[in-house]
Each structure stands twice: as structure tokens, then as C-alpha cells.
Design a protein around this motif. Structure first.
Motif, mmCIF file in Angstrom:
data_model
loop_
_atom_site.group_PDB
_atom_site.id
_atom_site.type_symbol
_atom_site.label_atom_id
_atom_site.label_comp_id
_atom_site.label_asym_id
_atom_site.label_seq_id
_atom_site.Cartn_x
_atom_site.Cartn_y
_atom_site.Cartn_z
ATOM 1 N N GLY A 161 0.005 -1.026 10.881
ATOM 2 C CA GLY A 161 1.411 -1.529 9.785
ATOM 3 C C GLY A 161 0.396 -2.295 8.820
ATOM 4 N N THR A 162 0.419 -2.912 8.529
ATOM 5 C CA THR A 162 -0.024 -4.083 6.714
ATOM 6 C C THR A 162 0.659 -4.928 6.827
ATOM 7 N N LEU A 163 -0.465 -5.937 6.707
ATOM 8 C CA LEU A 163 -0.396 -7.517 6.061
ATOM 9 C C LEU A 163 -0.379 -7.099 4.525
ATOM 10 N N ASN A 164 0.367 -7.501 3.998
ATOM 11 C CA ASN A 164 0.263 -8.257 2.156
ATOM 12 C C ASN A 164 -1.075 -9.251 1.825
ATOM 13 N N LEU A 165 -1.558 -9.650 1.221
ATOM 14 C CA LEU A 165 -1.806 -10.862 0.845
ATOM 15 C C LEU A 165 -2.559 -10.715 -0.359
ATOM 16 N N MET A 166 -2.028 -12.624 -1.408
ATOM 17 C CA MET A 166 -2.453 -12.691 -2.815
ATOM 18 C C MET A 166 -2.426 -14.053 -2.693
ATOM 19 N N ALA B 41 1.147 -1.143 -0.084
ATOM 20 C CA ALA B 41 -0.220 0.048 0.103
ATOM 21 C C ALA B 41 0.636 1.100 -0.281
ATOM 22 N N ASP B 42 0.905 2.139 -0.966
ATOM 23 C CA ASP B 42 1.196 3.769 -0.867
ATOM 24 C C ASP B 42 0.312 3.884 -0.494
ATOM 25 N N LEU B 43 1.123 4.219 1.136
ATOM 26 C CA LEU B 43 -0.054 5.656 1.184
ATOM 27 C C LEU B 43 0.517 6.733 1.404
ATOM 28 N N ALA C 154 10.965 -2.135 1.866
ATOM 29 C CA ALA C 154 10.964 -1.122 1.673
ATOM 30 C C ALA C 154 10.038 0.298 1.735
ATOM 31 N N THR C 155 10.676 0.975 2.146
ATOM 32 C CA THR C 155 10.336 2.361 2.554
ATOM 33 C C THR C 155 10.082 3.379 1.352
ATOM 34 N N LEU C 156 8.707 3.616 1.341
ATOM 35 C CA LEU C 156 8.761 4.815 0.641
ATOM 36 C C LEU C 156 8.417 5.879 0.796
ATOM 37 N N ARG C 157 9.126 7.517 -0.421
ATOM 38 C CA ARG C 157 8.920 8.623 0.422
ATOM 39 C C ARG C 157 8.205 9.461 -0.929
ATOM 40 N N THR C 158 7.020 10.076 -1.190
ATOM 41 C CA THR C 158 7.328 11.145 -1.689
ATOM 42 C C THR C 158 8.760 11.932 -1.995
ATOM 43 N N ASP C 159 9.941 12.264 -3.055
ATOM 44 C CA ASP C 159 10.520 12.754 -3.209
ATOM 45 C C ASP C 159 10.948 14.264 -4.138
ATOM 46 N N ALA C 160 9.610 14.197 -5.440
ATOM 47 C CA ALA C 160 9.004 15.468 -6.389
ATOM 48 C C ALA C 160 8.353 15.217 -6.514
ATOM 49 N N THR C 161 7.335 16.214 -7.265
ATOM 50 C CA THR C 161 6.489 16.267 -7.887
ATOM 51 C C THR C 161 6.353 17.409 -9.217
ATOM 52 N N ARG D 132 5.815 5.255 4.290
ATOM 53 C CA ARG D 132 4.927 4.554 3.971
ATOM 54 C C ARG D 132 5.482 2.868 3.674
ATOM 55 N N ASP D 133 5.739 2.067 4.516
ATOM 56 C CA ASP D 133 6.303 0.731 4.028
ATOM 57 C C ASP D 133 5.722 -0.192 2.790
ATOM 58 N N ILE D 134 6.300 -1.288 1.992
ATOM 59 C CA ILE D 134 5.311 -2.041 1.178
ATOM 60 C C ILE D 134 6.457 -3.448 1.413
ATOM 61 N N SER D 135 6.374 -4.442 1.246
ATOM 62 C CA SER D 135 6.637 -5.548 1.222
ATOM 63 C C SER D 135 8.155 -5.552 -0.001
ATOM 64 N N VAL D 136 9.285 -6.155 0.123
ATOM 65 C CA VAL D 136 9.878 -6.873 -0.474
ATOM 66 C C VAL D 136 9.638 -8.488 0.028
ATOM 67 N N VAL D 137 8.758 -8.841 -1.192
ATOM 68 C CA VAL D 137 7.847 -10.552 -0.797
ATOM 69 C C VAL D 137 8.971 -11.695 -1.849
ATOM 70 N N GLY D 138 10.346 -11.297 -2.989
ATOM 71 C CA GLY D 138 10.678 -12.542 -3.001
ATOM 72 C C GLY D 138 11.774 -11.284 -3.673
#
Lengths: 171, 171, 171
Positions: B112-117, A119-121, A145-152, A127-133
Motif C-alpha cells: 500500500g502507500t501513505l501520502n505525506l505533505m 504514486a503513479d506506479l 482513485a484507482t489509475l490504469r493506463t488505458d492507451a498510449t 495503482r491507487d492514489i489518494s483523494v485528499v480533499g
């Protein structure tokens, strides 16, 4: 290649690998008309009637450049990886998004992929997303992976800073 | 926050964490016309000509409420999490679906978040999808979510019971 | 069922489970007009204007047969699993794709699902995607699937060889 062995970090303060990269998205449908050749992403669907002010339902497919510094790449060597995947907007009252993608590394120093999802909140500073593989040099990677908006720039360009931390690595 | 350590359950009878949650989907395109403001999901694509009787190819983007009891949420405190992601129908001879989503928890007790698929095999009483990652309070989660259809109303509302069992947790 | 225990291979030369399967995709929009009944996949979106020569943005939803030999299945027993998910084209200058899917096994010998995701780098002879989770007989699976294009017929049929190697298994 020497045999790699599984390394599993049991502490979140000690990732087995970390890197900071910048993701650049240039959207074909919104880019100035004389710059469409620079676009790297494009909308596969239109926003739905439910909430088109926040682009709800617009799904964008991308093959975006990823760099080690904030600058857009000028020559091929500036590109650390390509981000290949999709995002879509899913906010009704405000902008919100969801991402799934592969970071594809293809240089002499690094070959392999990282697969990410989450989720890109957009209203949160980070906001954190998962590295799933992962594959290749990132074989069996797991992490965050922690995402942040750096520029738009308008609706046609945004840059994300991605702080990637792996907690399972084959080294 | 105390340092969290990796807990890996090696037995499927002993998840390191489990919870039961209810997912509510209210589809904008199918909801009664005076109730569109209640919709929380919307179709980004139309069914294809190959099998539109089973909605093959219809992809729905959602930001759906998730609750601890079966009832639709009335006030904000009733919402345990938001399910943000997409599903699409992919059955030719019968209804079938596929899901990828994040459960986004944002309360004082849980962030937090849970990622599902996975495959939402609609003709089975229960069907399992994967928890492929987690962030925040669910850092590095892995597990299984058992889905079952708990209620439906026409084409515009369905509720899923989700029994979530994690077998890798940082506690 | 005896209690299963987690087996984690710490060497990439020694997967805890491996199998080779063939994935067959028959695209409704491209199949000869008298063969549409054989189609198993269909495009939910059209290519975008940015690069329609390489089908950029075309997203295909599928419920495709998966077999143990290269031949298309004739009777039900020929089908080892069904591949349910989606792919889309995301190459601007050349063909490239991205996949997320579940392999659904439903026979007396094997019941469960494997969930896969990653970059289908079509210009490479082989390319790896991630096994990000599993359920049933593949409970909590993690691994890598090596894809290669085994056959194509026009734009309406392609077959992928999938060499699946799991490095986390519950056995």
C-alpha cells in the motif's frame, strides 16, 4: 441549496460516491510538429543526468481534458472536467511517476473540485492514489482513485482510466 | 481479506497505528564522482539567484529507500518502503524545505502507500508534516509524521527519522 | 496541555474554526531592481514554449508573509504566519494557477501548520482549495480555504485574501 450533512462510509465496499473518468495527456514537447496546437501539457524541467532514459526529474505541468468516455473530446460538452496539476518521472531503472492535481468540474450539473495526490506506479496494471480533499459539489471529499493506463501513443499521448471512490462525502 | 472498518482515534495520545522509519537521500549532483551509481535523488531545478547560498528554489525528485533501522539498505529485504516524491529548498536567510511524497510499501507483509505533505522546518529539532491519505493496507489513512534529521554527510547524504502516527485507519 | 478531542462539524455552515488571513507574494524576477531585497518568492522554472504569454509551466517557490490585516508586514509582530510552498501557472489560453503550501504559525499564541492544496482558478472572483491536514495547534485539521485576489501590482506583487474554514478540529 439544502444543507448538506457529512456521510462517512465505514466500509470500503460501499463508497458514498463513485465515478469513472478518463484523463488525456497530450505533451507539447513530444507531439508531432503540426499538432502542437492540440497539446495540453508541457515539461517545465528536463530529465536529469542521473537517468534521462527514464526521464527522471522531468516535471510536466498540465491542464488536461477529462471525459466520461474513452474518446478525446471534440466539443466543449464532451469535457466532464479539467485535470489541472503536475506529474514528474521518478524512476531510475524503469519508468515511474508521481501526481498531484485538481479535477475541476464546471458544468451546470456539477461544480467543484477534487484534489488528488500519489504514486503513479506505472509498472502495475492498477495503482491507487489518494483523494485528499474536495470543494464545491465535492466539499470535504476523501477517498481513493484507482489509475490504469488505458492507451498510449509514442511519448506524446497517454490516457488514464480513473476509478474514483469517495468514502467521505457531504450529501 | 476480511471487511475493514473505519477506526477513528479521537485522542492524540492513542494513534490507531504507529511506526518509526528512516528515510535516506543520496543526491546525484553532490555525491562523490565514483559513487553516482548509489544516488537515489536528483535536482530537477537549480537554485535561483535570489538566494542560492541556501539553495532557494532547488527542487529534488527522489525514489529513496526507507528502512526500519538506521543503516542504509544492503539487500532488498532491508528496504521497508520506497519514498517517492519531491522536496525543494525555500529558505532565504537559512536552510528550509518542503516535502510531498508517497511511502510505497511492496512486501509480502505490507502492500500500500501513505501520502505525506508539509513543511520541513530544518532549524527545528523535530517538525511535523501531515499524512493526507493512504491506499492498500493503509486505505484512507490520516495522521501526522514527525521528522527529525538523524544524520548528514556533506551535501550528498541525509537521513531523516520519521515517526508516523495514524489517527484514522481502516482495520 | 489538556487532552484534545476530535470535533467533526457535520454542517458546512458551522466550521469548528475559521480565520481570515492575507497572503503576500513578492516575486524576485519581476520586482523593481532596487527592491530585490524585499522579494519573498522566486521562479524555479521558466515558462515553456507552449504558452509563455500566460507563463504556462513557470513554477514559483515561496516563503511569503501572511498577515491578519491587508497591510504588508513592517515588524515581525505583523506576521501571523509564513506561507511556504509553491505555485505554478497552468493556463494555456488565460492565466490559471495551482498551489500547494503550508501555513507555518510560530508565535506565542499559535504554533503549528496547516497544509493546503488546490486549483487557483484566477478568472473566478472566489475559488476554493482544500485544507488537507494540520499539525501542532492545528493537529489533524481538514477544511476549505476560499481564495480571492485582493490586490496586484504589475507582475511582481499580489495579495490573496484567504478565508479558512476547518470542519475537523482537535479542540
Amino acid at each position: 441549496r439544502n444543507k448538506r450533512r457529512l456521510v462517512s462510509s465505514d466500509s470500503e465496499d460501499e463508497p458514498c460516491k463513485k465515478m469513472t473518468l478518463y484523463y488525456h495527456d497530450i505533451l507539447y514537447e513530444a507531439v508531432p510538429s503540426n499538432e502542437t496546437a492540440n497539446a495540453t501539457s508541457s515539461a517545465a524541467t528536463l530529465p536529469t543526468a542521473m537517468s534521462n532514459a527514464t526521464y527522471f526529474g522531468m516535471l510536466v505541468v498540465f491542464d488536461d481534458p477529462v471525459t466520461e468516455s474513452k474518446a478525446l473530446p471534440v466539443v466543449a460538452e464532451d469535457v466532464a472536467a479539467r485535470a489541472q496539476g503536475f506529474y514528474f518521472y521518478n524512476g531510475k531503472a524503469k519508468f515511474n511517476a508521481w501526481f498531484a492535481m485538481s479535477l475541476v468540474f464546471n458544468s451546470t450539473g456539477c461544480r467543484g473540485t477534487l484534489n488528488l495526490m500519489g504514486a503513479d506506479l506505472m509498472d502495475q496494471k492498477t495503482r491507487d492514489i489518494s483523494v485528499v480533499g474536495g470543494t464545491g459539489d465535492f466539499f470535504m471529499a476523501l477517498g481513493v482513485a484507482t489509475l490504469r493506463t488505458d492507451a498510449t501513443e509514442g511519448f506524446f499521448y497517454f490516457r488514464l482510466q480513473m476509478d474514483i471512490k469517495l468514502y467521505q462525502c457531504y450529501l
